[in-house]
Write an enzyme that holds these catalytic residues in place. Structure first.
Site, PDB file in Angstrom:
ATOM      1  N   LYS A   1      -7.416 -14.247   5.907  1.00  0.00           N
ATOM      2  CA  LYS A   1      -5.986 -14.555   6.088  1.00  0.00           C
ATOM      3  C   LYS A   1      -5.102 -13.507   5.411  1.00  0.00           C
ATOM      4  CE  LYS A   1      -4.321 -17.546   3.269  1.00  0.00           C
ATOM      5  NZ  LYS A   1      -3.446 -16.629   2.476  1.00  0.00           N
ATOM      6  N   THR A   2      -5.385 -13.226   4.139  1.00  0.00           N
ATOM      7  CA  THR A   2      -4.548 -12.271   3.396  1.00  0.00           C
ATOM      8  C   THR A   2      -4.603 -10.897   4.038  1.00  0.00           C
ATOM      9  OG1 THR A   2      -4.930 -13.495   1.337  1.00  0.00           O
ATOM     10  CG2 THR A   2      -4.163 -11.221   1.138  1.00  0.00           C
TER      11      THR A   2
ATOM     12  N   ASP B   1       3.322 -16.997   4.177  1.00  0.00           N
ATOM     13  CA  ASP B   1       1.915 -17.183   3.834  1.00  0.00           C
ATOM     14  C   ASP B   1       1.687 -18.612   3.344  1.00  0.00           C
ATOM     15  OD1 ASP B   1      -0.732 -16.456   3.363  1.00  0.00           O
ATOM     16  OD2 ASP B   1      -0.321 -15.848   1.301  1.00  0.00           O
ATOM     17  N   GLU B   2       0.458 -19.123   3.482  1.00  0.00           N
ATOM     18  CA  GLU B   2       0.090 -20.483   3.039  1.00  0.00           C
ATOM     19  C   GLU B   2       1.085 -21.521   3.565  1.00  0.00           C
ATOM     20  OE1 GLU B   2      -2.659 -21.010   1.792  1.00  0.00           O
ATOM     21  OE2 GLU B   2      -3.307 -19.404   0.446  1.00  0.00           O
TER      22      GLU B   2
ATOM     23  N   GLN C   1      -6.597 -27.060   5.368  1.00  0.00           N
ATOM     24  CA  GLN C   1      -6.534 -26.916   3.915  1.00  0.00           C
ATOM     25  C   GLN C   1      -5.210 -27.423   3.352  1.00  0.00           C
ATOM     26  OE1 GLN C   1      -8.594 -23.414   2.073  1.00  0.00           O
ATOM     27  NE2 GLN C   1      -8.551 -22.588   4.143  1.00  0.00           N
TER      28      GLN C   1
ATOM     29  N   ARG D   1     -16.011 -23.549  -0.217  1.00  0.00           N
ATOM     30  CA  ARG D   1     -16.057 -22.690  -1.413  1.00  0.00           C
ATOM     31  C   ARG D   1     -17.443 -22.076  -1.583  1.00  0.00           C
ATOM     32  NH1 ARG D   1     -11.732 -21.414  -0.976  1.00  0.00           N
ATOM     33  NH2 ARG D   1     -11.805 -22.716   0.879  1.00  0.00           N
TER      34      ARG D   1
END
Length: 662
Positions: free
Chosen positions: A47-48, A238-239, A269, A614
């Protein structure tokens, strides 16, 4: 409506080779044209990287930096992203409009605060300043907080803040989250109004004002809205799944001219509704922007195919989502393990034993994490790791026994076990209204002068040295201490904790702490843990051992060779080679409170999705079948989320009763 058109001939087109550095899904999102864009970025899908390359692409396309707005959730994230853009382009790529919502809001309000009745040199106040101002408001309104058990300043601020960020009335916030204060709604509203008025009079803004005043500026002053919405050709958020209602509204206002809005996030998420995050922002984006293009990033660079197979199965049960299938670029050896354990102690023993085996296999402790739904779930785990000498660090807030509510209740037990424990006496005494350090010291000296402090509190002569407010509460306090001394309770430390809770301490928590529910559950868990001890002294000795180890455990920065213990919320954005998820039993994960609505259950399922994603190489899903002992034993059902899984996604481990012990 005028739109900005991306140039077809890129400036320095060969500087960044997008085709070779991005996968096909990322490339489509990065090189998309105009209009609203929703990028659903699955866990571990880059994503980043996609956001960074999108900014670089816009700059290389000739878009001026001041025409790009990049909104992130931390200033560090914005700095890191822009630094990576600079490295990509080998040039300065500073965006004057990059940072958090609060940072951008402050930049704009500094220019136009006068339109809202503030001076441009307003002061931004922090939480402590806000508490001081709330106290001034309470005094001005003549509200006796202790007399009518009015909520403490922290709780009042949380009610006001939640109202601002969710755009709900004070009445609705109280009814939904603080129903025990409904009779005080009128007074709380007066405090909220006074607080807002007082801030404006003193030229002060708190962090919530940076959002609410920013929105007010855009709504009530069209010339300002038009100026900024026309200026920002491209807006990136973002997010996005973590935005609250007011943040979503602000972004929609800023994008109202060009509609070149790219929001990046993962609906699966979205796990912060308790902070005011609004899941509707991302899930209803296509409804608000019918012409939106949707890109999905499904290629996962973190986890094995076997882990992703299970993860996809977990989230598939949610009704409200953007359907996607994570696919791994890695190779894996084994399926995730579902591990039923006899009880919470065997659960801890199994995890500790498996960690030692992993170390023997060459794994580093720092590559291993133990995740749980709530902080109190790690109690037995801490004890077992301590017994085996396995170093660990906590990422889930304050260490368990350093938290005020835990120390308060344990102090009650300590004075019963040792009536000459000055520290515990003073802590308990200061919980009474009107008693501070000086009064507590005076009362303690009076108690110490007698041979039996526990008996002395029943004497009438002590009333003469009590502050007036404390004297009113003293008979009830003395009765409670007397009740704790009953032999039937002193042989049941778990029952003693419940006694303290039921005799007023739970009510005290409701008025003092915004997260009182979690604190009550913390104490309930310690109570369940304590039931395995038939002696108060044995229980307190065990806690002392654990507390000592906790104080020596160190921070993450101090210890690089330690297992990580963390709540799932704290673990978001992180990754480990091996992950153990514990307490996967119904009522624990998902939590019992979440079972009241489908929306909450779906968020709990998203929380498990975050937990499972994770893990890079190995994943263990553990659940205890029972908790407590003898007459206190409780049979637990496996988490409904485990029962929903396709059996092909995991292998079930059978753990022998002979789990190796020290």
């Amino acid at each position: 409506m005028r739109k900005y058109i991306l140039r077809s001939n890129l400036i320095n087109r060969n500087q960044v080779d997008y085709e070779s550095q991005l996968n096909p899904q990322q490339l489509k999102a990065v090189t998309a044209g105009e209009g609203p864009i929703l990028v659903i970025a699955g866990a571990g899908s880059g994503k980043t990287r996609t956001v960074i390359y999108r900014v670089a692409y816009l700059l290389e396309s000739g878009v001026s930096p001041e025409r790009i707005l990049l909104v992130t959730f931390t200033n560090k994230a914005a700095r890191d992203m822009l630094h990576r853009v600079e490295l990509l382009l080998s040039a300065q790529a500073k965006l004057p409009w990059g940072g958090t919502f609060h940072h951008i809001g402050n930049l704009i309000l500094r220019r136009y605060a006068k339109l809202l009745g503030y001076q441009n040199n307003y002061t931004i106040i922090d939480r402590e300043d806000s508490k001081d101002l709330i106290q001034i408001c309470l005094t001005d309104l003549g509200i006796e907080t202790k007399k009518n058990k009015f909520p403490k300043k922290d709780v009042l601020l949380d009610i006001i803040s939640l109202s601002v960020n969710t755009q709900k009335s004070i009445s609705k916030v109280i009814k939904g989250k603080y129903p025990f204060f409904e009779s005080l709604t009128g007074q709380i509203k007066k405090v909220a109004v006074k607080y807002q008025t007082h801030k404006k009079e003193l030229n002060l803004m708190d962090f919530d004002d940076l959002l609410s005043n920013w929105k007010t500026l855009l709504v009530e002053h069209p010339q300002v809205r038009e100026l900024y919405s026309e200026n920002f050709f491209y807006i990136l958020v973002d997010e996005y799944q973590d935005t609250n209602k007011i943040q979503g509204q602000i972004i929609d206002l800023l994008a109202s001219y060009h509609h070149n809005l790219m929001v990046v996030g993962d609906d699966s998420q979205s796990i912060y509704s308790f902070r005011g995050a609004n899941f509707v922002n991302i899930i209803d984006f296509p409804k608000r922007y019918p012409d939106a293009k949707i890109y999905k990033l499904e290629r996962n660079y973190r986890s094995t195919p076997q882990i992703l197979y299970l993860t996809n199965c977990v989230i598939a049960q949610n009704k409200w989502q953007f359907r996607k299938t994570l696919r791994s670029v890695k190779k894996g050896k084994s399926k995730p393990a579902v591990v039923p354990l006899r009880d919470v102690n065997q659960q801890a023993q199994f995890v500790a034993e498996r960690i030692l085996e992993l170390v023997d296999e060459g794994k580093s402790l720092s590559e291993i994490a133990i995740l749980y739904r709530s902080h109190y779930h790690c109690l037995e785990m801490q004890l077992e790791l301590t017994r085996r000498g396995i170093p660990f660090v906590m990422r889930s807030g304050l260490r368990f026994f350093e938290r005020a509510h835990v120390k308060d209740v344990i102090a009650y037990l300590k004075i019963i076990a040792n009536p000459k424990d000055e520290i515990s006496w003073k802590r308990v005494l200061k919980l009474l209204p009107g008693i501070g350090n000086i009064s507590a010291d005076k009362i303690w000296k009076h108690l110490l002068a007698s041979n039996d402090p526990l008996k002395q509190i029943q004497s009438k002569d002590i009333l003469s040295i009590l502050p007036r407010k404390a004297a009113l509460e003293w008979p009830k306090f003395a009765e409670n201490i007397s009740g704790l001394c009953e032999p039937s309770l002193t042989e049941n430390p778990g029952g003693m904790i419940q006694f303290v809770l039921q005799k007023g301490y739970e009510e005290y928590l409701q008025g003092k702490y915004p997260d009182y529910r979690e604190r009550v559950e913390n104490l309930n868990q310690i109570s369940r843990f304590a039931r395995q001890y038939s002696s108060l002294q044995k229980f307190l000795s065990e806690l002392a051992l654990l507390g000592t180890i906790e104080s020596e455990a160190g921070t993450v920065e101090e210890r690089n060779d330690a297992v990580i213990l963390s709540t799932v919320h704290q673990a978001k954005g992180l990754e480990w080679s091996v992950v153990f998820i514990i307490y996967l039993a119904d009522g624990y994960f998902p939590s019992s409170r979440s079972l009241k609505s489908r929306e909450n259950v779906e968020e709990e399922r998203r929380l498990l999705y975050v937990a499972t994603t994770r893990a890079k190489d190995e994943l263990y899903l553990c659940y205890p079948i029972t908790t407590g002992r003898s007459q206190w034993m409780k049979i637990m059902e496996p988490s409904r989320f485990l029962q929903e899984l396709n059996p092909d996604t995991y292998e079930e481990w059978v753990v022998s009763e002979e789990v190796k012990k020290l």
